[in-house]
Motif scaffolding. Structure first.
Motif, short mmCIF file in Angstrom:
data_model
loop_
_atom_site.label_atom_id
_atom_site.label_comp_id
_atom_site.label_asym_id
_atom_site.label_seq_id
_atom_site.Cartn_x
_atom_site.Cartn_y
_atom_site.Cartn_z
N HIS A 51 17.36 -8.51 35.86
CA HIS A 51 17.54 -8.01 37.22
C HIS A 51 18.78 -8.68 37.80
CE1 HIS A 51 16.73 -7.61 41.62
NE2 HIS A 51 16.26 -6.43 41.23
N GLU A 52 19.54 -7.94 38.59
CA GLU A 52 20.81 -8.45 39.10
C GLU A 52 20.64 -9.76 39.88
OE1 GLU A 52 23.78 -5.88 40.82
OE2 GLU A 52 22.82 -4.12 39.93
N SER A 53 19.51 -9.97 40.51
CA SER A 53 19.30 -11.20 41.28
C SER A 53 19.20 -12.42 40.38
CB SER A 53 18.02 -11.08 42.13
OG SER A 53 16.86 -11.03 41.32
N GLU A 54 19.02 -12.23 39.08
CA GLU A 54 18.97 -13.35 38.15
C GLU A 54 20.36 -13.90 37.83
OE1 GLU A 54 15.59 -13.09 35.07
OE2 GLU A 54 16.23 -10.99 35.35
N VAL A 55 21.39 -13.11 38.09
CA VAL A 55 22.78 -13.55 37.86
C VAL A 55 23.57 -13.27 39.14
CG1 VAL A 55 22.85 -13.43 35.35
CG2 VAL A 55 23.12 -11.33 36.66
N PRO A 56 23.27 -13.99 40.22
CA PRO A 56 23.82 -13.63 41.53
C PRO A 56 25.25 -14.05 41.78
CG PRO A 56 22.40 -15.55 41.73
CD PRO A 56 22.30 -15.09 40.30
N ASP A 57 25.71 -15.13 41.12
CA ASP A 57 26.99 -15.74 41.47
C ASP A 57 27.96 -15.75 40.29
OD1 ASP A 57 25.84 -16.50 44.01
OD2 ASP A 57 24.83 -18.13 42.95
N VAL A 58 29.21 -16.05 40.60
CA VAL A 58 30.19 -16.26 39.54
C VAL A 58 29.69 -17.37 38.60
CG1 VAL A 58 32.51 -17.14 39.04
CG2 VAL A 58 32.16 -15.50 40.91
N GLY A 59 29.69 -17.11 37.32
CA GLY A 59 29.22 -18.09 36.35
C GLY A 59 27.73 -18.03 36.05
N ASP A 76 31.19 -12.54 35.77
CA ASP A 76 32.49 -13.19 35.59
C ASP A 76 33.12 -13.60 36.93
OD1 ASP A 76 33.74 -10.96 36.76
OD2 ASP A 76 34.32 -10.08 34.84
N ARG A 77 34.34 -14.07 36.87
CA ARG A 77 35.02 -14.61 38.05
C ARG A 77 35.31 -13.55 39.10
NH1 ARG A 77 36.26 -19.81 36.92
NH2 ARG A 77 36.31 -20.39 34.70
N LYS A 78 35.29 -12.29 38.70
CA LYS A 78 35.47 -11.19 39.66
C LYS A 78 34.11 -10.64 40.10
CE LYS A 78 39.95 -9.78 37.76
NZ LYS A 78 40.73 -8.67 37.15
N LYS A 79 33.04 -11.32 39.71
CA LYS A 79 31.65 -10.96 40.03
C LYS A 79 31.19 -9.69 39.31
CE LYS A 79 29.45 -12.55 43.33
NZ LYS A 79 28.71 -12.80 44.59
N ASN A 80 31.91 -9.31 38.26
CA ASN A 80 31.48 -8.18 37.45
C ASN A 80 30.43 -8.62 36.43
OD1 ASN A 80 33.33 -6.32 38.63
ND2 ASN A 80 34.97 -7.16 37.35
N LYS A 102 24.21 -21.62 35.18
CA LYS A 102 25.58 -21.34 35.58
C LYS A 102 26.52 -22.09 34.65
CE LYS A 102 26.86 -20.68 39.78
NZ LYS A 102 27.22 -20.83 41.21
N THR A 103 27.64 -21.49 34.33
CA THR A 103 28.60 -22.10 33.43
C THR A 103 29.98 -21.57 33.75
OG1 THR A 103 29.08 -22.52 31.11
CG2 THR A 103 28.35 -20.31 31.65
N LYS A 104 31.00 -22.25 33.25
CA LYS A 104 32.37 -21.78 33.40
C LYS A 104 32.83 -21.01 32.17
CE LYS A 104 33.78 -25.48 36.54
NZ LYS A 104 34.71 -26.63 36.77
N SER A 105 32.13 -21.20 31.06
CA SER A 105 32.52 -20.55 29.81
C SER A 105 31.40 -20.69 28.80
CB SER A 105 33.81 -21.16 29.25
OG SER A 105 33.60 -22.53 28.95
N PHE A 106 31.56 -20.04 27.67
CA PHE A 106 30.62 -20.16 26.56
C PHE A 106 31.38 -20.75 25.37
CE2 PHE A 106 29.22 -16.38 28.98
CZ PHE A 106 28.01 -16.88 29.44
N TRP A 113 34.91 -22.62 19.19
CA TRP A 113 35.57 -21.46 19.77
C TRP A 113 35.04 -21.26 21.20
CZ3 TRP A 113 37.00 -16.69 16.40
CH2 TRP A 113 37.68 -17.12 15.24
N GLY A 114 35.95 -21.05 22.15
CA GLY A 114 35.55 -20.94 23.55
C GLY A 114 35.79 -19.54 24.10
N TYR A 115 34.81 -19.05 24.86
CA TYR A 115 34.85 -17.69 25.41
C TYR A 115 34.69 -17.74 26.92
CZ TYR A 115 33.93 -16.40 20.52
OH TYR A 115 33.99 -16.27 19.16
N SER A 116 35.37 -16.84 27.61
CA SER A 116 35.24 -16.74 29.06
C SER A 116 33.98 -15.97 29.42
CB SER A 116 36.47 -16.07 29.66
OG SER A 116 36.60 -14.75 29.16
N LEU A 117 33.70 -15.91 30.71
CA LEU A 117 32.48 -15.26 31.19
C LEU A 117 32.44 -13.77 30.88
CD1 LEU A 117 32.34 -17.09 34.62
CD2 LEU A 117 30.74 -17.43 32.73
#
Length: 425
Positions: A51-59, A76-80, A102-106, A113-117
């Motif tokens: 549900h969208e409320s489970e991922v409410p914020d950037v990160g 992601d950083r654009k809230k997509n 919440k995290t800044k990356s994976f 190997w580092g991945y963005s949101l």
């Protein structure tokens, strides 16, 4: 998204195993059938992942399962929103093991190997060794197609699958009604708990559209509540019904007067919620606000089954995760209102704990019944599971769908017809 491996050949004659009034017991116990279900059903339809409320914020992120596939739902950083396959493109290690947070990356724990949101590959150790070998832009985390409806997030591996709204079809009306239990506030996930039971996933799929078991399995729950509440849950001889909504979905209406939580706001406040009403009034909420919140606090009067893996069940989401042919993980997701009064959300949690919680009355009794179904399904070699209750007493709903009495097995027959359709495709 990468192409899926070709589906394995059919391992059984599903036409002969799914009858209009019964299904073969081996659907619970045959490991080859189970493996084919993961390919033909979970890889080929819309599957609920959150549900969208489970991922409410950037990160914000959460992990989920689509059959055997681990996925990450991230913002992601654009809230997509994104739904990403939880697998490093290098050597396949998972890049996220948290349930949510919440995290800044994976980052892959194996080789870093580092991945963005949004899944883009941003960094690899010793990049000079990859010079001329590959382009990082060509190796992001695999993105899955996803769509949302009323905040519910569904994902799929099939790029050519029908739009989500078409798949939901007649269920959309009931999702619209279900989200009203925020009491005038947006629906919000308050938390969840998880448990496993030693049984096949379809046993639980059946349970959410099975009113017949309630007074037997949940006798301890009924004995724990006041007389007024017990009367509300005495619904087998009431005006409720089960309706086939198409595509394997169904709704079981147990308490018709609580279908639309924005109606009958002038009705007397139940005695069990009188203290809550007084607390809300003392906080300065208007009489209309108090009545809307009190009417919504106990949830909707129906269970909505969305094939194959989630139910909007009275006051909570129940999602199932197949683990093996004889093991299933259940997530019970408590719901409240975003920005709603604390007393309202607290009452929602207390009611959830009373029935669905790990120390509640409902979940342990259900889980034991499911376990015993699985155990019994192994007895005999040519036995069947009966689904014929109410089969000769059907009607047509106002929406033009097949409907039966509240204790009929209409919803189970609907789910198994969709199961057969997908397994024989």
């Amino acid at each position: 998204m990468t192409d899926m491996i070709d589906i394995k050949p059919v391992v059984a004659d599903y036409d002969s195993m799914i009858k209009p009034d019964k299904v073969h017991s081996s659907l619970y116990s045959n490991p080859e059938i189970y493996e084919e279900e993961l390919d033909k059903i979970f890889n080929n339809t819309w599957v609920w992942v959150g549900h969208e409320s489970e991922v409410p914020d950037v990160g914000s992120y959460k992990t989920a399962m689509i059959g055997r596939h681990s996925v990450i739902v991230s913002r992601d950083r654009k809230k997509n929103l994104h739904v990403l396959l939880n697998r490093c493109r290098h050597r396949a290690a998972t890049v996220c093991e948290g349930k949510k947070g919440k995290t800044k990356s994976f980052m892959c724990p194996y080789h870093g190997w580092g991945y963005s949101l949004d899944g883009a590959l941003r960094a690899v150790p010793k990049p000079e060794e990859y010079e001329g070998v590959f382009d990082k832009s060509e190796y992001p985390l695999v993105s899955l197609r996803f769509e949302t409806y009323q905040g519910l997030i569904f994902a799929t591996f099939k790029e050519d699958l029908e739009p989500l709204e078409d798949f939901l079809g007649g269920a959309k009306k009931w999702i619209d009604l279900f989200i009203k239990q925020g009491g005038g506030y947006p629906l919000k996930v308050l938390g969840d708990h998880r448990f496993r039971f030693p049984g096949n996933w379809k046993i639980q799929l059946e349970n959410t559209t099975d009113a017949y078991h309630f007074p037997i399995v949940h006798k301890s729950f009924v004995s724990s509540v006041d007389d007024q509440t017990a009367e509300v849950f005495d619904f087998l001889d009431g005006e409720g019904f089960v309706e086939d909504l198409g595509n394997g979905h169904s709704v079981m209406v147990m308490i018709p007067e609580l279908v639309d939580l924005e109606e009958d706001l002038d009705a007397p406040i139940p005695e069990r919620f009188q203290a809550l009403a007084e607390e809300l009034a003392a906080e300065g909420h208007s009489d209309l606000e108090v009545r809307r919140l009190v009417r919504a606090v106990g949830g909707s009067g129906f269970n909505l089954n969305l094939f194959p893996n989630v139910a909007c069940s009275m006051a909570f989401f129940r999602t199932l995760v197949p683990i093996s042919v004889n093991e299933t993980e259940i997530h019970h997701v408590a719901l409240g209102g975003e920005g709603a009064p604390a007393a309202f959300n607290q009452m929602r949690i207390r009611l959830h704990e009373h029935f669905q919680g790990p120390m509640g009355f409902g979940t342990p009794d259900d889980a034991e019944a499911w376990e015993r179904v699985q155990k019994g399904s192994h007895a005999g070699t040519e036995e069947w599971i009966l689904l014929n209750r109410g089969q000769e007493n059907l009607s047509t709903s106002p929406d033009g769908n097949v409907a039966g009495a509240v204790c009929s097995e209409t919803g189970m027959r609907a789910a198994y017809q969709q199961w057969k359709k997908m397994m024989t495709a």
